[in-house]
Design a protein around this motif. Sequence first.
Motif, PDB file in Angstrom:
ATOM      1  N   GLU A   1       0.830  -1.205   0.000  1.00 43.08           N
ATOM      2  CA  GLU A   1       0.000   0.000   0.000  1.00 43.08           C
ATOM      3  C   GLU A   1       0.867   1.259   0.000  1.00 43.08           C
ATOM      4  OE1 GLU A   1      -2.615  -0.347   3.355  1.00 43.08           O
ATOM      5  OE2 GLU A   1      -3.674  -2.080   2.519  1.00 43.08           O
TER       6      GLU A   1
ATOM      7  N   ALA B   1       2.385   1.735  -3.427  1.00 41.25           N
ATOM      8  CA  ALA B   1       1.365   2.257  -4.347  1.00 41.25           C
ATOM      9  C   ALA B   1       1.151   3.749  -4.089  1.00 41.25           C
ATOM     10  CB  ALA B   1       0.061   1.486  -4.187  1.00 41.25           C
ATOM     11  N   HIS B   2       1.102   4.132  -2.815  1.00 38.11           N
ATOM     12  CA  HIS B   2       0.930   5.553  -2.467  1.00 38.11           C
ATOM     13  C   HIS B   2       2.123   6.375  -2.968  1.00 38.11           C
ATOM     14  CE1 HIS B   2      -0.362   9.081  -0.262  1.00 38.11           C
ATOM     15  NE2 HIS B   2       0.835   9.153   0.291  1.00 38.11           N
TER      16      HIS B   2
ATOM     17  N   GLN C   1       4.083   5.655  -5.437  1.00 45.49           N
ATOM     18  CA  GLN C   1       4.015   5.738  -6.896  1.00 45.49           C
ATOM     19  C   GLN C   1       3.024   6.821  -7.324  1.00 45.49           C
ATOM     20  OE1 GLN C   1       3.107   1.657  -7.822  1.00 45.49           O
ATOM     21  NE2 GLN C   1       5.243   1.162  -8.275  1.00 45.49           N
ATOM     22  N   MET C   2       1.893   6.906  -6.628  1.00 46.49           N
ATOM     23  CA  MET C   2       0.906   7.925  -6.938  1.00 46.49           C
ATOM     24  C   MET C   2       1.486   9.316  -6.669  1.00 46.49           C
ATOM     25  SD  MET C   2      -2.927   8.437  -5.352  1.00 46.49           S
ATOM     26  CE  MET C   2      -2.286   9.016  -3.784  1.00 46.49           C
ATOM     27  N   VAL C   3       2.158   9.464  -5.525  1.00 40.94           N
ATOM     28  CA  VAL C   3       2.771  10.753  -5.181  1.00 40.94           C
ATOM     29  C   VAL C   3       3.852  11.099  -6.202  1.00 40.94           C
ATOM     30  CG1 VAL C   3       4.233  11.889  -3.462  1.00 40.94           C
ATOM     31  CG2 VAL C   3       2.202  10.651  -2.728  1.00 40.94           C
ATOM     32  N   SER C   4       4.623  10.103  -6.604  1.00 43.98           N
ATOM     33  CA  SER C   4       5.677  10.329  -7.592  1.00 43.98           C
ATOM     34  C   SER C   4       5.084  10.800  -8.917  1.00 43.98           C
ATOM     35  CB  SER C   4       6.468   9.041  -7.799  1.00 43.98           C
ATOM     36  OG  SER C   4       7.418   9.188  -8.814  1.00 43.98           O
ATOM     37  N   THR C   5       3.971  10.185  -9.314  1.00 48.17           N
ATOM     38  CA  THR C   5       3.302  10.600 -10.548  1.00 48.17           C
ATOM     39  C   THR C   5       2.833  12.045 -10.426  1.00 48.17           C
ATOM     40  OG1 THR C   5       2.600   8.325 -10.979  1.00 48.17           O
ATOM     41  CG2 THR C   5       1.383  10.058 -12.104  1.00 48.17           C
ATOM     42  N   GLU C   6       2.244  12.376  -9.268  1.00 49.33           N
ATOM     43  CA  GLU C   6       1.784  13.757  -9.044  1.00 49.33           C
ATOM     44  C   GLU C   6       2.964  14.727  -9.068  1.00 49.33           C
ATOM     45  OE1 GLU C   6      -0.396  13.708  -5.372  1.00 49.33           O
ATOM     46  OE2 GLU C   6      -2.060  12.561  -6.237  1.00 49.33           O
TER      47      GLU C   6
ATOM     48  N   GLN D   1       4.050  15.334 -12.569  1.00 49.05           N
ATOM     49  CA  GLN D   1       3.126  16.254 -13.239  1.00 49.05           C
ATOM     50  C   GLN D   1       3.387  17.693 -12.801  1.00 49.05           C
ATOM     51  OE1 GLN D   1      -0.643  14.554 -12.129  1.00 49.05           O
ATOM     52  NE2 GLN D   1      -0.661  13.102 -13.841  1.00 49.05           N
TER      53      GLN D   1
END
Length: 141
Positions: A81, A84-85, A87-92, A95
């Motif tokens: 988890e 995954a979090h 990775q999401m933060v990294s994507t943000e 951006q």
Amino acid sequence: MVSSKDDEVRKLAERSIGATRKISDILLELQGEIQLVKESNDQQTTTIETSKSEMDDARHSINLLIEGTELSRQKIEQLDELVAHLQMVSTEENQIFSSLYSSIQSNAANSEELLSMVEDVSVSVNRLNKLLDKLVDHTSS
């Protein structure tokens, strides 16, 4: 005749004594065998009790292993988890950095354009100053 009866009684008594000795020997032998069987049973009982204790210890160890495995599984799920979090933060973040990069490039282009305009205004101000100086000179003369 008395002596033959005495002989018979004596023989019967001797046979009785012999039979009694044989019975006594058999009983002593049986007692020895019973004692050996008892000792063997005691050893087997001790072995069984030791085995039971070792099995209980093994069962306890297996239960601890199962509990440890379950805790590890839960921690792995938590890590999953968190990954995954992240990775999401990294994507943000990517951006955001991409947006910042675009803004910086746009600002740089705007700065170059503004600098060009300032230079044009400066040239125009210099021309106006010269024209003003000429006009002042012309009106004063």
